[in-house]
Design a protein around this motif. Sequence first.
Motif, PDB file in Angstrom:
ATOM      1  N   ILE A  48       0.861  -1.177   0.000  1.00  0.00           N
ATOM      2  CA  ILE A  48       0.000   0.000   0.000  1.00  0.00           C
ATOM      3  C   ILE A  48       0.902   1.233   0.000  1.00  0.00           C
ATOM      4  N   SER A  49       0.306   2.394  -0.063  1.00  0.00           N
ATOM      5  CA  SER A  49       1.111   3.616  -0.077  1.00  0.00           C
ATOM      6  C   SER A  49       1.582   3.969   1.337  1.00  0.00           C
ATOM      7  N   ARG A  50       2.647   4.711   1.360  1.00  0.00           N
ATOM      8  CA  ARG A  50       3.183   5.209   2.632  1.00  0.00           C
ATOM      9  C   ARG A  50       2.127   6.054   3.333  1.00  0.00           C
ATOM     10  N   ASN A  51       1.398   6.837   2.541  1.00  0.00           N
ATOM     11  CA  ASN A  51       0.359   7.699   3.097  1.00  0.00           C
ATOM     12  C   ASN A  51      -0.777   6.882   3.717  1.00  0.00           C
ATOM     13  N   ALA A  52      -1.100   5.737   3.128  1.00  0.00           N
ATOM     14  CA  ALA A  52      -2.143   4.873   3.686  1.00  0.00           C
ATOM     15  C   ALA A  52      -1.723   4.350   5.064  1.00  0.00           C
ATOM     16  N   VAL A  53      -0.450   4.011   5.209  1.00  0.00           N
ATOM     17  CA  VAL A  53       0.061   3.551   6.504  1.00  0.00           C
ATOM     18  C   VAL A  53      -0.039   4.684   7.524  1.00  0.00           C
ATOM     19  N   PHE A  54       0.396   5.861   7.110  1.00  0.00           N
ATOM     20  CA  PHE A  54       0.329   7.032   7.981  1.00  0.00           C
ATOM     21  C   PHE A  54      -1.108   7.274   8.445  1.00  0.00           C
ATOM     22  N   ASP A  55      -2.047   7.222   7.499  1.00  0.00           N
ATOM     23  CA  ASP A  55      -3.459   7.439   7.831  1.00  0.00           C
ATOM     24  C   ASP A  55      -3.965   6.381   8.811  1.00  0.00           C
ATOM     25  N   GLN A  56      -3.590   5.140   8.603  1.00  0.00           N
ATOM     26  CA  GLN A  56      -4.018   4.070   9.510  1.00  0.00           C
ATOM     27  C   GLN A  56      -3.459   4.268  10.916  1.00  0.00           C
ATOM     28  N   LEU A  57      -2.205   4.668  11.010  1.00  0.00           N
ATOM     29  CA  LEU A  57      -1.611   4.900  12.325  1.00  0.00           C
ATOM     30  C   LEU A  57      -2.298   6.069  13.034  1.00  0.00           C
ATOM     31  N   LYS A  58      -2.682   7.082  12.289  1.00  0.00           N
ATOM     32  CA  LYS A  58      -3.414   8.208  12.877  1.00  0.00           C
ATOM     33  C   LYS A  58      -4.795   7.749  13.360  1.00  0.00           C
ATOM     34  N   LYS A  59      -5.432   6.875  12.590  1.00  0.00           N
ATOM     35  CA  LYS A  59      -6.733   6.335  13.008  1.00  0.00           C
ATOM     36  C   LYS A  59      -6.587   5.501  14.280  1.00  0.00           C
ATOM     37  N   VAL A  60      -5.535   4.711  14.348  1.00  0.00           N
ATOM     38  CA  VAL A  60      -5.292   3.907  15.548  1.00  0.00           C
ATOM     39  C   VAL A  60      -5.114   4.825  16.748  1.00  0.00           C
ATOM     40  N   GLU A  61      -4.316   5.847  16.590  1.00  0.00           N
ATOM     41  CA  GLU A  61      -4.101   6.811  17.673  1.00  0.00           C
ATOM     42  C   GLU A  61      -5.428   7.445  18.100  1.00  0.00           C
ATOM     43  N   LYS A  62      -6.222   7.828  17.126  1.00  0.00           N
ATOM     44  CA  LYS A  62      -7.521   8.435  17.419  1.00  0.00           C
ATOM     45  C   LYS A  62      -8.419   7.446  18.162  1.00  0.00           C
ATOM     46  N   HIS A  63      -8.466   6.200  17.702  1.00  0.00           N
ATOM     47  CA  HIS A  63      -9.287   5.186  18.362  1.00  0.00           C
ATOM     48  C   HIS A  63      -8.825   4.949  19.799  1.00  0.00           C
ATOM     49  N   LEU A  64      -7.529   4.801  19.994  1.00  0.00           N
ATOM     50  CA  LEU A  64      -7.003   4.540  21.336  1.00  0.00           C
ATOM     51  C   LEU A  64      -7.367   5.675  22.296  1.00  0.00           C
ATOM     52  N   ASN A  65      -7.193   6.888  21.832  1.00  0.00           N
ATOM     53  CA  ASN A  65      -7.538   8.043  22.675  1.00  0.00           C
ATOM     54  C   ASN A  65      -9.038   8.122  22.935  1.00  0.00           C
ATOM     55  N   HIS A  66      -9.825   7.782  21.932  1.00  0.00           N
ATOM     56  CA  HIS A  66     -11.279   7.787  22.093  1.00  0.00           C
ATOM     57  C   HIS A  66     -11.710   6.738  23.114  1.00  0.00           C
ATOM     58  N   TYR A  67     -11.158   5.525  23.019  1.00  0.00           N
ATOM     59  CA  TYR A  67     -11.496   4.473  23.977  1.00  0.00           C
ATOM     60  C   TYR A  67     -11.143   4.894  25.399  1.00  0.00           C
TER      61      TYR A  67
END
Length: 104
Positions: A48-67
């Motif tokens: 996948i693209s580097r940007n897709a990885v970056f976006d996924q890691l940002k989503k993970v961070e957002k989810h963790l903080n939300h939880y």
Amino acid sequence: MDRVEKTEQLNNLFEIYQELLTEKQKKYYELYYYEDYSLQEIAEIFEISRNAVFDQLKKVEKHLNHYEEKLKIYNNKEQRIKYLEKYEESKDEKYLKLLRKMDE
């Protein structure tokens, strides 16, 4: 919060909430934060693209903080530790009462 503190905080949240993430999200996170892979290396592994990885890691961070914002498991754990340490230092029973109150 500096980068090291942020990473430590995320790692603590990941340990608690990782089961709420998808398998790919967990793998991206582990490779990036635990195995020290670069975004490009992860992108190549998953084709996948580097940007897709970056976006996924940002989503993970957002989810963790939300939880944590909703469930407060990490925060409560840290507060319990503080109360226990204060009790051990002072032997003041008020800290035990505060601990008991947290469980109500």
